[in-house]
Design a protein around this motif. Structure first.
Motif, short mmCIF file in Angstrom:
data_model
loop_
_atom_site.label_atom_id
_atom_site.label_comp_id
_atom_site.label_asym_id
_atom_site.label_seq_id
_atom_site.Cartn_x
_atom_site.Cartn_y
_atom_site.Cartn_z
N LEU A 1 5.96 -0.93 -10.05
CA LEU A 1 4.56 -1.37 -9.99
C LEU A 1 4.07 -1.83 -11.36
N ARG A 2 4.56 -1.20 -12.40
CA ARG A 2 4.19 -1.65 -13.76
C ARG A 2 4.75 -3.04 -14.03
N VAL A 3 5.96 -3.31 -13.54
CA VAL A 3 6.54 -4.65 -13.69
C VAL A 3 5.63 -5.67 -13.01
N TYR A 4 5.21 -5.36 -11.78
CA TYR A 4 4.30 -6.24 -11.04
C TYR A 4 3.00 -6.46 -11.83
N ALA A 5 2.42 -5.39 -12.32
CA ALA A 5 1.14 -5.49 -13.05
C ALA A 5 1.30 -6.33 -14.32
N LEU B 1 0.83 -1.19 0.00
CA LEU B 1 0.00 0.00 0.00
C LEU B 1 0.88 1.26 0.00
N ALA B 2 1.93 1.25 0.81
CA ALA B 2 2.84 2.40 0.86
C ALA B 2 3.52 2.63 -0.49
N PHE B 3 3.87 1.54 -1.17
CA PHE B 3 4.51 1.69 -2.48
C PHE B 3 3.54 2.21 -3.52
N TYR B 4 2.27 1.82 -3.43
CA TYR B 4 1.28 2.38 -4.35
C TYR B 4 1.16 3.89 -4.15
N VAL B 5 1.16 4.33 -2.90
CA VAL B 5 1.08 5.76 -2.62
C VAL B 5 2.35 6.46 -3.13
N GLU B 6 3.50 5.86 -2.87
CA GLU B 6 4.77 6.45 -3.30
C GLU B 6 4.86 6.54 -4.82
N ALA B 7 4.21 5.63 -5.53
CA ALA B 7 4.25 5.64 -7.00
C ALA B 7 3.64 6.91 -7.58
N GLN B 8 2.83 7.62 -6.79
CA GLN B 8 2.25 8.87 -7.26
C GLN B 8 3.30 9.96 -7.44
N ARG B 9 4.42 9.84 -6.69
CA ARG B 9 5.47 10.86 -6.80
C ARG B 9 6.81 10.34 -7.26
N ALA C 1 8.82 8.09 -10.04
CA ALA C 1 8.80 7.39 -11.33
C ALA C 1 9.40 6.00 -11.19
N ALA C 2 10.44 5.84 -10.37
CA ALA C 2 11.08 4.54 -10.19
C ALA C 2 10.11 3.55 -9.55
#
Length: 197
Positions: free
Chosen positions: A124-128, A108-116, A118-119
């Motif tokens: 997360l795109r790799v995971y998806a 959940l924290a990484f999803y939030v961090e992905a908003q700011r 790019a890395a």
């Protein structure tokens, strides 16, 4: 100076401590000192191994992706049918190793961090992409390609959504209920399409 041969163990201890710290705090708003303290090393040593906190967070996320990938490969090793393959992918995401409070909080924290970051967004795109590919490898044998893609997207959204819901609950994650909910969705999609099960 770090002891020779200790680097892999200390790097792993720092990654585990990062997951624990995020789990306790519920966000990535943790310091290198807090993480180092949980890992039983000095802040200087944590910085020696990872540099900045962002580097440690990226390493932690790559570790989570690697662990999930290894668990998925192991789960798929013994399956014989496309339907079992899809169920194995669903189940591994809710396994005891993956679907636990600290890991849920980290995702959940990484999803939030992905908003700011790019890395983080790239990871997360790799995971998806991996999740989609693993689901499609079974679904395309059960549904036509457009229907398989829609089912894969729905299953992935449910997995992510159940992680978010459990991150916000004050009770232990219920893996069996989560799996049953996603499986029910899958069964509905297969029935609607008249697919073999």
């Amino acid at each position: 100076m770090p002891k020779i041969g200790m680097e892999p163990k200390r790097r792993r201890a720092l990654i585990d401590a990062t997951i624990a710290a995020i789990g306790e705090r519920g966000s990535i708003d943790v310091t290198m000192s807090e993480i180092a303290g949980l890992a039983g090393v000095s802040s200087a040593l944590a910085h020696h191994y990872f540099g900045a906190k962002t580097d440690l967070l990226q390493a932690t996320m790559r570790h989570l992706l690697s662990e999930l990938g290894a668990d998925c490969r192991a789960a798929l090793a013994g399956v014989t049918t496309p339907r079992q393959r899809v169920s194995a992918v669903i189940a591994v995401n809710f396994s005891e190793k993956q679907f636990r409070p600290d890991i849920i909080a980290a995702w959940l924290a990484f999803y939030v961090e992905a908003q700011r970051s790019a890395a983080t967004r790239r990871l997360l795109r790799v995971y998806a992409r991996r999740l989609h590919s693993n689901l499609m490898s079974g679904l395309t044998a059960l549904l036509d390609r457009p229907a398989a893609a829609r089912a894969a997207e729905g299953i992935a959204a449910m997995i992510d959504g159940l992680y978010i819901r459990h991150a916000l609950k004050d009770q232990p994650p219920d893996a069996a209920a989560a799996i049953a909910l996603v499986e029910d969705y899958l069964e509905t999609r297969l029935q609607d399409a008249g697919a073999p099960r």
